[in-house]
Design an enzyme around this catalytic site. Sequence first.
Site, PDB file in Angstrom:
ATOM      1  N   THR A 125      -3.642  -2.750   5.604  1.00  0.00           N
ATOM      2  CA  THR A 125      -4.350  -1.804   4.750  1.00  0.00           C
ATOM      3  C   THR A 125      -5.746  -2.010   4.683  1.00  0.00           C
ATOM      4  O   THR A 125      -6.259  -3.232   4.395  1.00  0.00           O
ATOM      5  CB  THR A 125      -3.902  -1.900   3.255  1.00  0.00           C
ATOM      6  OG1 THR A 125      -2.540  -1.259   3.494  1.00  0.00           O
ATOM      7  CG2 THR A 125      -4.449  -0.634   2.641  1.00  0.00           C
ATOM      8  N   PRO A 127     -10.005  -0.528   3.290  1.00  0.00           N
ATOM      9  CA  PRO A 127     -10.556   0.758   2.241  1.00  0.00           C
ATOM     10  C   PRO A 127     -10.351   2.094   2.791  1.00  0.00           C
ATOM     11  O   PRO A 127     -10.186   2.976   1.740  1.00  0.00           O
ATOM     12  CB  PRO A 127     -12.135   0.178   2.296  1.00  0.00           C
ATOM     13  CG  PRO A 127     -11.924  -1.111   2.493  1.00  0.00           C
ATOM     14  CD  PRO A 127     -11.106  -1.328   3.419  1.00  0.00           C
ATOM     15  N   ILE A 161      -4.330  -6.665  -0.450  1.00  0.00           N
ATOM     16  CA  ILE A 161      -3.352  -7.497   0.238  1.00  0.00           C
ATOM     17  C   ILE A 161      -2.517  -8.523  -0.500  1.00  0.00           C
ATOM     18  O   ILE A 161      -3.158  -9.376  -1.487  1.00  0.00           O
ATOM     19  CB  ILE A 161      -4.135  -8.453   1.218  1.00  0.00           C
ATOM     20  CG1 ILE A 161      -4.925  -7.570   2.053  1.00  0.00           C
ATOM     21  CG2 ILE A 161      -3.311  -9.399   2.087  1.00  0.00           C
ATOM     22  CD1 ILE A 161      -4.134  -6.346   2.827  1.00  0.00           C
ATOM     23  N   GLU A 367       4.419  -0.650   1.467  1.00  0.00           N
ATOM     24  CA  GLU A 367       5.187  -0.503   2.777  1.00  0.00           C
ATOM     25  C   GLU A 367       5.569   0.864   3.098  1.00  0.00           C
ATOM     26  O   GLU A 367       6.612   1.132   3.697  1.00  0.00           O
ATOM     27  CB  GLU A 367       6.497  -1.643   2.590  1.00  0.00           C
ATOM     28  CG  GLU A 367       5.892  -2.916   2.340  1.00  0.00           C
ATOM     29  CD  GLU A 367       7.167  -3.880   2.618  1.00  0.00           C
ATOM     30  OE1 GLU A 367       7.707  -3.993   3.541  1.00  0.00           O
ATOM     31  OE2 GLU A 367       6.948  -4.919   1.889  1.00  0.00           O
TER      32      GLU A 367
END
Length: 386
Positions: A125, A127, A161, A367
């Site tokens: 992932t 921004p 994260i 996820e």
Amino acid sequence: MALDPETFDALIDQVRRFVTDRLRPLEAQVEADDAIPADVIDEMKAMGLFGLSIAEEHGGLGLTMAEEARVAIELGRTTPAFRSSFGTNVGIGSQGLVMAGNAEQKAQWLPRIASGEVVTSFALTEPDVGSDSGSVKTRAVLAKDKNGGDVYRLSGTKRYITNADKADLFTVMARTGKEVGGRGVSAFLVPRDLPGVSIGEPEKKMGQRGAKVADVVFDDVPVPAVNRLGEEGEGFKIAMRVLDRGRLHIAAVCVGVAERLIADCVAYAGTRNQFGKPIAEHQLIQAMIADSKTEALAARALVLETADRKDRGEDVVMESAAAKYFASEMVGRVADRAVQIFGGAGYIADYGIERLYRDVRLFRIYEGTSQIQQIIIARETMKRGG
């Protein structure tokens, strides 16, 4: 290869007692401190929880997916933050290496991941990139180091994260090609101690306190070419395979949390009196318990059936998405009913119900959001012809 039944039953019993006797009494402390006690982490390492999914040859327990799901259900009966402390080592932080790593990479990292010496994180992932995970902007450019060796110069920022604050190794998805979408993405093993890696301050979160998430910034990081997982352009496929397994694990955790909430509701409803009798005897309370139990049983059956099919080598892309979608939505409904059954007490921190209500909200997001799971389910259903 599955453990023999006696050994696996002993593991389940050990995990169940650990959750009940050790972890649940610490839930309020973890919420207040926003941290898992170090001695608890050491106990988890000693139990082998950091290596549940890693092969025995690399120092792990080597559980099958069905076995891992049953352990995850047990771990779901306490605050999810405890499981998150080793969850990345079991799932998304290690499985790219397990699935796509070469012999040298596995030998270098997996034994230390399984023991908990090395904590891993999965850096996908960004921004501006969440559900559209094939559009990563972090870039890795092939170059030469001062000794003439091949390195990738890695630059970009990853967001939210899990375990970034304590991770020693990141599995990073970065763009190496000019292709649009996932075809231009490659996967890399990036040790934290490489120059140019920096970690942001952990975010303040709605729930699952004690499980930290933070930004990871890569500023022209020299990643040796030997740290690439698979070939160039295979990173997106690796990430999707990792998430297939991770979604099934999360679905199992959702089942465990739901079963915990139902047990708490039954216990409370049997002792809380209104209108001259326990509220458990009121039919509308019974209806909420019945709906919760039915949905939890359905989720458990879907998770375990899908895990068995995965262990048989079947394609379970759709089924894993369905399990994660149904179980994460299910536990949200169960948590909401639990607050309602507890009434005013459900809104008060002392009872822990409001904490779990906040904790489970994340399951519908990470996820792959519920909406992404719906897309996968529809796509795979049409691909298979209904």
